[in-house]
Every structure is written in structure tokens, then in C-alpha cells.
Design an enzyme around this catalytic site. Structure first.
Site, short mmCIF file in Angstrom:
data_model
loop_
_atom_site.label_atom_id
_atom_site.label_comp_id
_atom_site.label_asym_id
_atom_site.label_seq_id
_atom_site.Cartn_x
_atom_site.Cartn_y
_atom_site.Cartn_z
CE1 TYR A 150 -3.98 2.07 0.27
CE2 TYR A 150 -2.82 3.18 2.05
CZ TYR A 150 -3.88 3.12 1.15
OH TYR A 150 -4.82 4.14 1.14
CE LYS A 154 -3.58 5.16 -1.82
NZ LYS A 154 -4.61 5.69 -2.74
#
Length: 245
Positions: A150, A154
Site C-alpha cells: 500500500y 501511494k
């Protein structure tokens, strides 16, 4: 500060729930004609019941490149784009699987690139300029345990945002991201309701609280609006001061 999007057309991805839904509704209240994009028809149906006069809808899985191309080919003209759709799945570094890696990058990075290409090509062709906001995360700016993939998606999204700003800026298309800390959506309230679990994260936030959905939406609206005309290529932390510590 009053913000109006009267006469503007907006696209919001991941508009069925939480931040995306609240953003779509807020844009509609500010006068925009909103195209809500999500993969769940039931979410779209309930959203249309709330703002049927202002919202049209597209139901598509953005991880499917071909389906997205077909679904959004007639979405223009568009003045504002919010790339909010995201895939969130946590795994410890040593347990990351190829499927979860691919799914995360397909939605969190590749789909943002694709939707932005579709919208920005039309903005450029019309010479009208526009504003794009990518919904990133504090995880793109700070390493978090069990967030290997994750965080990577990002971080990639934040750099994609900067390159988009660099290449699209000459066409008067601004591109920025918002990077919130934990946002108290319905799901997150359940996950972070345990004071012991929240203590470590909360102790690094000088404001002493997590973000509410409205905090993120207001930042998105500002970056979309002409109130931020000289803001381009920025990753705006909505973190209560987490990164200041």
C-alpha cells in the site's frame, strides 16, 4: 471562503462509498454536474437517490483497462477529476503475494494513470484547462508497518502526480494529491475504536485526533477550485501535523 463549481463537469472515481461518495455529493452541492464512477451498482443507485438532478453514473471495474476505456469514452467534456478509487489490503512484507501486489498497483496507480489520460487528453484538446486531484495517503509519505505494498502504491501515486503536473501544467491542467492520515469512515471507526490500537498513531498527531471525511473532502474541493490556481504538483498532507513530528 465560498467555492462554486457552477457550470463545471466533474468525474469522481470510487464514488460509491466514504470519501468518494462525500466528494461527489459536495461537488454537486457546489453546482457541478458530477459523473460518479464505481464498480458496485447498488452504491451508485443509492447515490443517485441522493443527488439525481446532478449525478450521472458509470459502473465499471477500473482495474479492467478495456472496460474502463469503453465506459469513459463519452464522459467528456470534463473540467474536474478526482481519482479516489483505491484497493486497500494489508500484508506483512514477508507475506506479500503476487496477486495482492498486482491488484493493488492495478487500481491504485495504473487505473489513475488511465483515467487521467482519458480526461486530460480531452482537456488538452479543448484548451480549457482543468484540475485533477489524486487521493493518496499518508502512507505515501511515511512508512507504516504491514503496509509495504500500500505504501509503495501511494508513493508511486505521489510521484505520478508530480509528473502529471509537470507535463500537463503547460496546458493549464493542475494536478495535486491529498494525503490523509487515518480517516474516520464507518469501517475505520470500527478498526480504530480500540484506544490501545489507536494510541501509537494518535500520539504522533499534534491535533490529537484522526481525520474526518469532511476534512479530506474540503481539501479536495480547495485543490479543485480556482482558489488554488498556483498550487500544482503538491502532496497535501491532511494529517493533523503527523509529519511535523
Amino acid at each position: 471562503m465560498e467555492i462554486s463549481f457552477t457550470g463545471k463537469r466533474a468525474v469522481v472515481t470510487g464514488a460509491g462509498k466514504e470519501i468518494g461518495r462525500a466528494t461527489a455529493l459536495a461537488l454537486a452541492r457546489c453546482g457541478a454536474k458530477v459523473t460518479a464512477v464505481t464498480r458496485t451498482q447498488a452504491d451508485l443507485d443509492s447515490l443517485l437517490q441522493e443527488c439525481s438532478s446532478m449525478c450521472v453514473h458509470v459502473c465499471v471495474d477500473l482495474a479492467d483497462w478495456g472496460a474502463t476505456e469503453a465506459a469513459l469514452q463519452d464522459v467528456g467534456p470534463v473540467d474536474l477529476l478526482v481519482n479516489n478509487a483505491a484497493y486497500y489490503y494489508l500484508q506483512p512484507l514477508l507475506e506479500v503475494t503476487p496477486d495482492q501486489f498486482d491488484q493493488s498497483f492495478n487500481v491504485n496507480v495504473k487505473a489513475v494513470l488511465h483515467v487521467s489520460q482519458i480526461v486530460a487528453r480531452d482537456m488538452k484538446a479543448r484548451g480549457s484547462g482543468g484540475s485533477i486531484v489524486n487521493v493518496s495517503s499518508l502512507a505515501g509519505l511515511s512508512a507504516l508497518k504491514d503496509h509495504a505494498v500500500y505504501c509503495a502504491t501511494k508513493g508511486a501515486l505521489d510521484m505520478l502526480t508530480k509528473v502529471m503536473a509537470l507535463e500537463l501544467g503547460p496546458h493549464q491542467i493542475r494536478v495535486n494529491s491529498v494525503n490523509p492520515t487515518v480517516v474516520m469512515t464507518e469501517i475505520c471507526r470500527l478498526k480504530w475504536s480500540d484506544p490501545e490500537k489507536a494510541k501509537t498513531m494518535m500520539s504522533r498527531i499534534p491535533s490529537g485526533r484522526f481525520a474526518e471525511v469532511e476534512d479530506v473532502v474540503n481539501s479536495i474541493l480547495f485543490l479543485l477550485s480556482d482558489k488554488s490556481n498556483m498550487t500544482n504538483g503538491v502532496s497535501l498532507a491532511v494529517d493533523g501535523g503527523f509529519l511535523a513530528c
